[in-house]
Motif scaffolding. Structure first.
Motif, mmCIF file in Angstrom:
data_model
loop_
_atom_site.group_PDB
_atom_site.id
_atom_site.type_symbol
_atom_site.label_atom_id
_atom_site.label_comp_id
_atom_site.label_asym_id
_atom_site.label_seq_id
_atom_site.Cartn_x
_atom_site.Cartn_y
_atom_site.Cartn_z
ATOM 1 N N ARG A 49 -3.807 1.861 10.510
ATOM 2 C CA ARG A 49 -4.855 1.147 9.762
ATOM 3 C C ARG A 49 -4.267 -0.070 9.058
ATOM 4 N NH1 ARG A 49 -6.817 6.446 8.988
ATOM 5 N NH2 ARG A 49 -5.634 6.680 7.059
ATOM 6 N N SER A 50 -3.061 0.059 8.537
ATOM 7 C CA SER A 50 -2.401 -1.062 7.871
ATOM 8 C C SER A 50 -2.138 -2.204 8.857
ATOM 9 C CB SER A 50 -1.085 -0.592 7.241
ATOM 10 O OG SER A 50 -0.424 -1.650 6.608
ATOM 11 N N ALA A 104 0.952 3.505 3.450
ATOM 12 C CA ALA A 104 1.426 2.975 4.725
ATOM 13 C C ALA A 104 2.866 2.486 4.594
ATOM 14 C CB ALA A 104 0.531 1.840 5.195
ATOM 15 N N THR A 134 4.335 -2.937 6.288
ATOM 16 C CA THR A 134 3.740 -3.994 5.462
ATOM 17 C C THR A 134 3.178 -5.105 6.340
ATOM 18 O OG1 THR A 134 5.784 -5.277 5.324
ATOM 19 C CG2 THR A 134 5.448 -3.547 3.641
ATOM 20 N N CYS A 135 2.305 -5.899 5.749
ATOM 21 C CA CYS A 135 1.764 -7.048 6.478
ATOM 22 C C CYS A 135 2.865 -8.047 6.813
ATOM 23 C CB CYS A 135 0.663 -7.721 5.663
ATOM 24 S SG CYS A 135 -0.892 -6.810 5.705
ATOM 25 N N CYS A 174 -11.133 -1.377 10.882
ATOM 26 C CA CYS A 174 -9.862 -0.673 10.699
ATOM 27 C C CYS A 174 -10.034 0.680 10.021
ATOM 28 C CB CYS A 174 -8.909 -1.559 9.908
ATOM 29 S SG CYS A 174 -8.541 -3.116 10.748
ATOM 30 N N ARG A 182 0.855 -1.174 0.000
ATOM 31 C CA ARG A 182 0.000 0.000 0.000
ATOM 32 C C ARG A 182 0.899 1.234 0.000
ATOM 33 N NH1 ARG A 182 -4.311 -1.851 4.571
ATOM 34 N NH2 ARG A 182 -5.261 -3.477 3.322
ATOM 35 N N ASP A 213 -0.431 3.996 8.829
ATOM 36 C CA ASP A 213 0.334 2.874 9.387
ATOM 37 C C ASP A 213 -0.523 2.063 10.347
ATOM 38 O OD1 ASP A 213 2.670 3.624 8.053
ATOM 39 O OD2 ASP A 213 3.482 4.710 9.781
ATOM 40 N N SER A 258 -5.475 -3.824 9.678
ATOM 41 C CA SER A 258 -5.963 -4.664 8.577
ATOM 42 C C SER A 258 -5.191 -5.972 8.472
ATOM 43 C CB SER A 258 -5.858 -3.909 7.249
ATOM 44 O OG SER A 258 -6.728 -2.817 7.234
ATOM 45 N N CYS A 259 -3.883 -5.884 8.640
ATOM 46 C CA CYS A 259 -3.065 -7.103 8.590
ATOM 47 C C CYS A 259 -3.433 -8.058 9.720
ATOM 48 C CB CYS A 259 -1.592 -6.741 8.673
ATOM 49 S SG CYS A 259 -0.980 -5.831 7.252
#
Length: 123
Positions: free
Chosen positions: A76-77, A30, A33-34, A119, A27, A74, A80-81
């Motif tokens: 929210r990322s 952000a 990363t996941c 999220c 993304r 960040d 979400s992950c």
């Protein structure tokens, strides 16, 4: 360190999830990363499934992620992950997962670790 048979399937699913995430485009908004999220929290998997003592490496991962998530994008990322991972791995005790930040001395996490987390509302 030996891995119990109860953890083999969830760990396998988590590793598959990480491989799929690594192949996904990041993304743009952000910085986290996941793959970073999952790698930071793998030491927590045994605790969230079985309880007991929280491993120090788990708390280090939580504190590292908390410190790195400087922007709303960040956070929210990360949310979400975690939401996706929580939905993908069977056997997670969400009461244990929700207790982790407090047990590691991290306060004010803007979301709960849950497959039902919204999220989009994380600031």
């Amino acid at each position: 360190m030996a891995i119990s048979r109860k953890l083999v399937k969830p760990l396998s699913l988590l590793l598959l999830y990480m491989v799929l995430l690594a192949e996904s485009p990041p993304r743009a908004e952000a910085a986290i990363t996941c793959s970073t999220v999952v790698n930071s929290l793998i030491p927590c998997l045994s605790y969230v499934m079985n309880g007991g003592k929280v491993p120090p490496t788990c708390c280090q991962g939580i504190k590292s992620l908390y410190g790195a998530a400087k922007t709303a994008a960040d956070r929210r990322s990360v949310c979400s992950c975690l939401k996706t991972a929580a939905s993908s791995v069977s056997g997670i005790n969400f009461k244990n997962a929700a207790a982790l930040p407090g047990k590691c001395g991290v306060k004010n996490i803007p979301f709960k670790i849950s497959p039902k987390a919204d999220c989009s509302k994380v600031k």
